[in-house]
Design an enzyme around this catalytic site. Structure first.
Site, PDB file in Angstrom:
ATOM      1  CG  HIS B  65      55.601  53.323 110.156  1.00  9.56           C
ATOM      2  ND1 HIS B  65      54.850  53.940 109.181  1.00  9.56           N
ATOM      3  CD2 HIS B  65      55.730  54.226 111.163  1.00  9.56           C
ATOM      4  CE1 HIS B  65      54.550  55.177 109.579  1.00  9.56           C
ATOM      5  NE2 HIS B  65      55.069  55.368 110.774  1.00  9.56           N
ATOM      6  NE  ARG B  67      59.443  51.123 107.614  1.00 10.67           N
ATOM      7  CZ  ARG B  67      59.133  52.408 107.741  1.00 10.67           C
ATOM      8  NH1 ARG B  67      58.088  52.915 107.093  1.00 10.67           N
ATOM      9  NH2 ARG B  67      59.861  53.205 108.518  1.00 10.67           N
ATOM     10  CG  ASP B 308      56.485  57.148 114.413  1.00 12.38           C
ATOM     11  OD1 ASP B 308      56.163  56.398 113.456  1.00 12.38           O
ATOM     12  OD2 ASP B 308      56.940  58.296 114.252  1.00 12.38           O
TER      13      ASP B 308
END
Lengths: 321, 429, 185
Positions: B65, B67, B308
């Site tokens: 991620h 962001r 992750d």
């Protein structure tokens, strides 16, 4: 010479978890001494003069808050009550900010009740004041467990016991959501009692036997068989509007304590309840009001003494930190 | 101008894709691997001495991620790439739960543009399965693939509706695209915030049973059998789901799965003390689940290790446990924590590196994760013996939410190259 | 590590009892001026050492009087002023005052009188139970070193311990006796 340095060195009272038999003993002994104060005409000692206790309650609880307030006042501490509506608590930053603000006032003890488990561990990492857990989520409620232990201890001779070891205690009802059940189970185990959890499967914590060393029963009659202490838990109304239980009627029918069921327990078994009671739901009125069996009012009286003891020990424990 | 010829001399060259594991020299010219063997340094060539070090393909992390766009205060593509480079990761697949969601080709274009202009390492966007991650309407998978997406996922949430999931699988199959499922039955998750078990009971925290994952994996596997589409389980956490995947693979279904370093190395006991840096979705599970995940890695059922990597700012972590955001960062700890699998005899070094390079690259259909001659020189050079202590404050990610803070680890990245260009050198960044 | 100490006997068990008996005799023979009739007297011992002295004194006094007068015990833990310096004492004895003390003549009994702080605390405690007509202080040993304006009415023994010495009443079992205690490094 035994002194505080060896018996009580904790800065906080966060839970029953981790308290040794000796520490529980020190707290109960102190509470026993303080009970005498509550029976006098002048119900006040100057012990905590100049100390400040803040009661910070994020959940409504007139009883517990009043008990802590009175405990502080009878020890001559200055007690300030702060109630914070749960609805305004959304973010942890608010909580930390609130506490930081309180800390700027330099209190000696902050008593906290909060709807979320683990809040006190979190705050203890970030704040200096001594903290007392007055109930956090479904985690712990140590002063309730201590007052229950004191109440049981008083009754031990009548129960034919000289010690907690071997005592059979049935904790009945909504164990899953109960911090009272958790704290009591931990404290009772530390003192050597045999703990049973009795209640519907939907209201039982996962792997309760492994987690708490308790024996799990789903039928009240079986769980009560031979129990010397019957501790009923309050059934929160909100459990009814979820998938935990079909109805109050069904709950009362299968898990409510009545006179007939109490006969399954040991002959002199005592009945306890942390209050407030749902009469006719988890406990029948004639059982709750039976002076031979019910020690519910003794629990309330002991609550005051236990909280006085907790404030006393925590206010002084700072000396030896 | 940077010298584009590099000779890495005397290292242990490990290239699982080609079954190579030998002490050799490797020559890079103009960003491409030119030769592997016993080589002489050509003129104007940078020489890197690699005695005692391992030279492996740059790691490929298929679950990150970043962001950006939308939550740049947690991480952005530039900072995420710096963290990746320091962790030896040269390519990563970015999950679409950004703001706006990667459910439109324009967002894909934005991410690729930002990665090109600011990023040190390769970024491959993953497109959303459903618009706005709402689990209702399918995204324009064809257009998203054309724009540069390498797979599809609603990660952070599962596709709960079975009908939608079936159509998503059917639709993706036409393009040969991979669907990555965040497998959790939300009705079983409820208000749970950690694994349901002894620790949750003690802490008084609402739990999430392992069945929350396996129930959805079981359902999805039925749908895979129905549709024949490529399906990948993200961050596998439970033994039951692992066994379900094993069974599906035995039946030759096009099913794969990944595990994170935190799920294979930690259990729910890490939550004791209400440590919000041990809160993630799915949660850290029991010792039995962890043992099953290790077994899955050893048996080759779990073929991918992915981080992750989920950065969260302090304000979302320094709160009550129940209110804390889910997720931990992982790019900079991926390699050393995964090397514990080798140390513990779970898998060979070659298989371990494969799970972080050629295996995910193959699933994503990207030409990376190998040291083949003629391939772009994406490489990591690491010291397998160097021990160090993870210090959250030293990490390059904008967020510091690691669950490995204070852990003694072994294996340290010394240098990372993307297309022959050095993007990280130990002590020189 | 708890410090070690050396005890030197100051009063043997027999001497200790004899001293208390002498105090009872003296009290009986010459009660304080303006004192109330014996029926109005109350003996109150301060826990822990004072309680043992009070019990013995009361026994002997009752023998001499040929009648029972009330006895009570006071625990002053919660009235101490040193919580911040010595910390809490979780071994708290119970206060046991079964009788009314309003308008009574109280004989407050302690074992060793030193700074006077214990007596100050005991008087505060006492007045939370009622309002005595008068309070007399009786101590087994006065070792000087007062920090408060407190003087005993009845004293068994006055001594001046050396620097670093403490006077202790030890009451292991029946063998109540008094020692000089010197702490050793």
């Amino acid at each position: 010479m035994r002194s505080a340095g060896t018996l009580w060195t904790r800065k906080h009272l966060l839970g029953m978890e981790g308290l040794s038999r000796e520490e529980i003993g020190a707290l109960l002994d102190t509470a026993v001494s303080l009970r005498e104060v509550n029976r006098r005409d002048i119900k006040k000692v100057p012990t905590l003069r100049g100390k400040t206790v803040i009661n910070l309650f994020y959940e409504n609880s007139t009883r517990t808050r009043t008990s802590f307030e009175l405990a502080g006042k009878r020890m001559s501490a200055d007690v300030v009550n702060m109630s914070v509506a749960s609805s305004s608590v959304k973010k942890g930053e608010t909580l930390l900010d609130t506490l930081a603000n309180l800390q700027a006032m330099n209190p000696d003890v902050v008593v906290i009740r909060h709807p979320e488990s683990g809040v006190l561990e979190f705050l203890a990492r970030h704040l200096d004041a001594a903290l007392v857990n007055a109930g956090d989520g479904r985690h712990e409620h140590p002063t309730q467990a201590l007052l229950d232990l004191l109440t049981i201890q008083d009754q031990l001779p009548l129960l034919g016991q000289s010690r907690f070891a071997g005592l059979v205690v049935a904790i009945c009802g909504d164990v899953l959501h109960s911090r009272v059940a958790r704290s009591n189970a931990i404290g009772l185990q530390t003192l050597g009692a045999e703990v049973r959890f009795v209640g519907p499967a939907t209201l039982m914590p996962s792997q309760a036997a492994e987690a708490f060393g308790a024996t799990v029963y789903h039928r009240l009659e079986e769980g009560l068989a031979g129990a010397q202490v019957v501790m009923m838990l309050r059934l929160q109304n909100e459990r009814m509007n979820s998938s935990y239980l079909p109805s109050v009627r069904e709950y009362a029918e299968f898990w409510g304590l009545n006179r007939a069921r109490l006969r399954q327990a040991a002959p002199n078994a005592i009945v306890m309840h942390p209050g407030p009671i749902n009469r006719g739901v988890e406990i029948a009125s004639d059982v709750a009001d039976d002076p031979e069996r019910s020690v519910i009012l003794e629990q309330v009286a002991n609550g005051l003494a236990v909280r006085m003891a907790a404030l006393y020990l925590l206010c002084g424990a700072g000396v030896r930190r | 101008m940077e010298n584009r010829s590099v000779l890495i001399q005397g290292g242990r060259v490990l290239d699982p894709a080609h079954g190579r594991d030998e002490t050799a020299d490797l020559l890079v010219v103009d960003g491409v691997i030119q030769a592997v063997g016993r080589l002489e340094a050509p003129a104007h060539c940078t020489v890197v001495q690699a005695d005692g070090l391992v030279l492996a393909p740059g790691l490929v992390d298929m679950h990150v991620h970043l962001r950006e766009p939308g939550h740049e205060y947690k991480e952005d593509i530039a900072s995420g790439c710096r963290a990746a480079a320091a962790g030896g990761v040269t390519a990563m697949a970015a999950m679409p739960n950004t703001q706006p969601v990667t459910d439109d080709p324009s967002v894909v274009g934005y991410i690729l543009e930002r990665a090109k202009s600011t990023g040190l390492v390769r970024v491959f966007p993953i497109g959303a399965i459903t618009k706005g991650l709402k689990g209702e309407m399918l995204t324009e998978m064809g257009l998203l693939l054309r724009a540069g997406c390498v797979a599809f996922s609603d990660d952070g949430r599962p596709v709960t509706d079975s009908g939608v999931m079936r159509r998503a699988l059917e639709y993706a199959r036409m393009f040969g695209a991979l669907l990555i499922q965040h497998a959790e039955d939300l009705s079983l998750v409820g208000n749970g915030c950690m694994h349901e078990g002894v620790v949750a009971s003690r802490l008084g925290l609402p739990g999430i049973p392992s069945a929350a994952e396996s129930v959805l994996v079981d359902r999805d596997l039925r749908l895979v059998a129905l549709t024949g589409s490529r399906y990948h389980v993200a961050h596998l956490s439970s033994g039951d789901a692992m066994r379900a995947v094993a069974q599906a693979r035995a039946q030759q279904l096009p099913v794969s799965c990944e595990v994170t370093p935190h799920h294979f190395s930690l259990t729910d006991e890490a939550v004791l003390g209400y440590d919000t840096d041990a809160k993630m979705s799915p949660p850290l599970r029991s010792q039995a689940d962890r043992a099953a995940l290790l077994e899955g890695l050893a048996q080759g059922i779990i073929t991918v290790i992915a981080t992750d990597h989920a950065p969260h700012d302090e304000e979302n972590k320094r709160v009550e446990f129940c209110c804390a955001a889910n997720g931990v960062i992982g790019l900079e700890t991926l390699l050393p924590v995964s090397l514990e699998l080798v140390r513990d005899g779970v898998m060979s070094l070659s298989d371990c590196i494969a799970a972080m390079s050629c295996n995910p690259a193959r699933l994503l259909g990207i030409p990376h994760g190998t040291l083949g001659v003629g391939q772009a020189a994406d490489m990591v050079l690491f010291d397998p013996e160097e021990t160090w202590t993870v210090d959250a404050r030293q990490l390059r990610s904008k967020s510091k939410n690691t669950c490995f803070h204070g852990r003694r680890v072994k294996g340290r990245v010394k240098q990372t190259w993307v297309a022959g260009r050095s993007v990280y050198r130990d002590g020189h960044d | 590590m708890s410090p070690t100490f050396h005890d030197e006997q100051l009063l043997s068990p027999a001497e200790t009892l004899a001293l208390i008996d002498a105090l009872a005799a003296r009290l009986h023979a010459s009660p304080p001026p303006r004192s109330l009739p014996w029926e109005e007297w109350v003996v109150i011992g301060i826990r822990r050492g004072g309680a043992r002295v009070a019990e013995r004194l009361w026994e002997r006094l009752c023998q001499r009087l040929g009648q029972k007068i009330p006895i009570g015990f006071l625990d002053i833990t919660f009235y101490r002023d040193d919580l911040d310096t010595i910390g809490p004492n979780p071994v708290v004895g119970a206060t046991d005052l079964q009788m009314e003390i309003d308008d009574r003549q109280v004989i407050l009994v302690d074992d060793v009188l030193y700074t006077g702080r214990t007596i100050r605390a005991a008087m505060n405690a006492l007045f939370d139970y009622g309002r005595p007509e008068s309070v007399d202080l009786l101590v087994l040993v006065d070792r000087g070193g007062r920090q408060l304006p407190i003087q005993p009415h009845h004293v068994g023994l006055v001594i001046q311990p050396a620097e670093g010495e403490f006077i202790k009443l030890l009451d292991s079992g029946e063998k109540m006796h008094v020692v000089r205690r010197r702490l050793q490094e």
